[in-house]
Design a protein around this motif. Structure first.
Motif, PDB file in Angstrom:
ATOM      1  N   LEU A  59     -23.740  16.913   0.192  1.00 44.90           N
ATOM      2  CA  LEU A  59     -23.027  17.865  -0.660  1.00 44.90           C
ATOM      3  C   LEU A  59     -23.160  19.291  -0.130  1.00 44.90           C
ATOM      4  CD1 LEU A  59     -23.843  16.470  -4.198  1.00 44.90           C
ATOM      5  CD2 LEU A  59     -21.654  16.392  -3.009  1.00 44.90           C
ATOM      6  N   SER A  60     -24.331  19.633   0.385  1.00 43.21           N
ATOM      7  CA  SER A  60     -24.514  20.966   0.966  1.00 43.21           C
ATOM      8  C   SER A  60     -23.680  21.127   2.229  1.00 43.21           C
ATOM      9  CB  SER A  60     -25.984  21.214   1.282  1.00 43.21           C
ATOM     10  OG  SER A  60     -26.736  21.238   0.096  1.00 43.21           O
ATOM     11  N   PHE A  61     -23.571  20.083   3.023  1.00 42.48           N
ATOM     12  CA  PHE A  61     -22.742  20.141   4.227  1.00 42.48           C
ATOM     13  C   PHE A  61     -21.277  20.387   3.873  1.00 42.48           C
ATOM     14  CE2 PHE A  61     -20.042  18.069   7.408  1.00 42.48           C
ATOM     15  CZ  PHE A  61     -20.455  18.740   8.552  1.00 42.48           C
ATOM     16  N   LEU A  62     -20.819  19.761   2.788  1.00 48.09           N
ATOM     17  CA  LEU A  62     -19.430  19.928   2.358  1.00 48.09           C
ATOM     18  C   LEU A  62     -19.191  21.254   1.641  1.00 48.09           C
ATOM     19  CD1 LEU A  62     -18.714  16.326   1.082  1.00 48.09           C
ATOM     20  CD2 LEU A  62     -17.920  17.377   3.207  1.00 48.09           C
ATOM     21  N   GLY A  63     -20.254  21.940   1.254  1.00 46.31           N
ATOM     22  CA  GLY A  63     -20.112  23.236   0.625  1.00 46.31           C
ATOM     23  C   GLY A  63     -20.169  23.221  -0.886  1.00 46.31           C
ATOM     24  N   VAL A  64     -20.453  22.087  -1.486  1.00 44.93           N
ATOM     25  CA  VAL A  64     -20.523  22.023  -2.949  1.00 44.93           C
ATOM     26  C   VAL A  64     -21.951  21.853  -3.453  1.00 44.93           C
ATOM     27  CG1 VAL A  64     -18.185  21.177  -3.274  1.00 44.93           C
ATOM     28  CG2 VAL A  64     -20.020  19.548  -2.915  1.00 44.93           C
ATOM     29  N   SER A  72     -31.038  24.650   3.007  1.00 47.02           N
ATOM     30  CA  SER A  72     -30.862  23.211   2.863  1.00 47.02           C
ATOM     31  C   SER A  72     -30.549  22.639   4.236  1.00 47.02           C
ATOM     32  CB  SER A  72     -29.715  22.919   1.895  1.00 47.02           C
ATOM     33  OG  SER A  72     -29.353  21.569   1.960  1.00 47.02           O
ATOM     34  N   TRP A  73     -31.011  21.440   4.492  1.00 47.65           N
ATOM     35  CA  TRP A  73     -30.722  20.823   5.782  1.00 47.65           C
ATOM     36  C   TRP A  73     -29.228  20.603   5.970  1.00 47.65           C
ATOM     37  CZ3 TRP A  73     -35.229  16.911   5.177  1.00 47.65           C
ATOM     38  CH2 TRP A  73     -36.406  17.469   5.684  1.00 47.65           C
ATOM     39  N   GLY A  74     -28.542  20.192   4.927  1.00 47.88           N
ATOM     40  CA  GLY A  74     -27.094  20.009   5.019  1.00 47.88           C
ATOM     41  C   GLY A  74     -26.374  21.312   5.299  1.00 47.88           C
ATOM     42  N   LEU A  75     -26.831  22.386   4.674  1.00 46.77           N
ATOM     43  CA  LEU A  75     -26.245  23.698   4.907  1.00 46.77           C
ATOM     44  C   LEU A  75     -26.528  24.170   6.330  1.00 46.77           C
ATOM     45  CD1 LEU A  75     -24.675  25.933   3.456  1.00 46.77           C
ATOM     46  CD2 LEU A  75     -26.861  26.913   2.789  1.00 46.77           C
ATOM     47  N   LEU A  76     -27.715  23.878   6.837  1.00 46.22           N
ATOM     48  CA  LEU A  76     -28.047  24.240   8.217  1.00 46.22           C
ATOM     49  C   LEU A  76     -27.181  23.491   9.219  1.00 46.22           C
ATOM     50  CD1 LEU A  76     -31.950  24.414   8.044  1.00 46.22           C
ATOM     51  CD2 LEU A  76     -30.352  26.322   8.225  1.00 46.22           C
TER      52      LEU A  76
END
Length: 122
Positions: A59-64, A72-76
């Motif tokens: 979800l962090s990778f997708l921006g939500v 966050s690892w997904g945001l990174l």
């Protein structure tokens, strides 16, 4: 899953023997059923933690999910994909961290299940 295992254990001979001896329901639950359900609970919890990590990072990778002031690892990974050709480790390192963390929780869960499961002891 735990409910089905509890219902199956309820029909076992050692539970019927404990009831025939006049053992209280709470005692049967705490001494006989609960110790046989603990390995299943451990495996379910150790599989739920990596699942939550994967959901959060996806979800962090997708921006939500987690927003930019927080880490966050997904945001990174999402921010690192912009620099994939200049510095690939910026995106690869958080992905490897996610992978290693998820694998570690899975291995810990399998090891604990093998160590605590009464049916696997010979």
């Amino acid at each position: 899953m735990v409910r089905s295992q509890t219902l199956a254990l309820r029909e076992k001979e050692f539970i019927e023997a404990a009831r025939a001896n006049g053992t209280a329901r709470v005692t049967v639950m705490l001494r006989h059923i609960f110790p046989n359900v603990i390995p299943t609970l451990i495996v379910l919890f150790t599989l739920a933690i990596p699942e939550a990590i994967m959901w959060e990072s996806s979800l962090s990778f997708l921006g939500v999910g987690v927003q930019p002031p927080e880490a966050s690892w997904g945001l990174l990974v999402a921010k690192g994909k912009e620099y994939m050709f200049q510095a690939p480790t910026v995106a690869i390192a958080p992905g490897v961290a996610i992978l290693l963390t998820v694998l570690a929780f899975n291995f810990i869960g399998d090891g604990l299940r093998d160590a605590l499961d009464p049916s696997m002891k010979d």
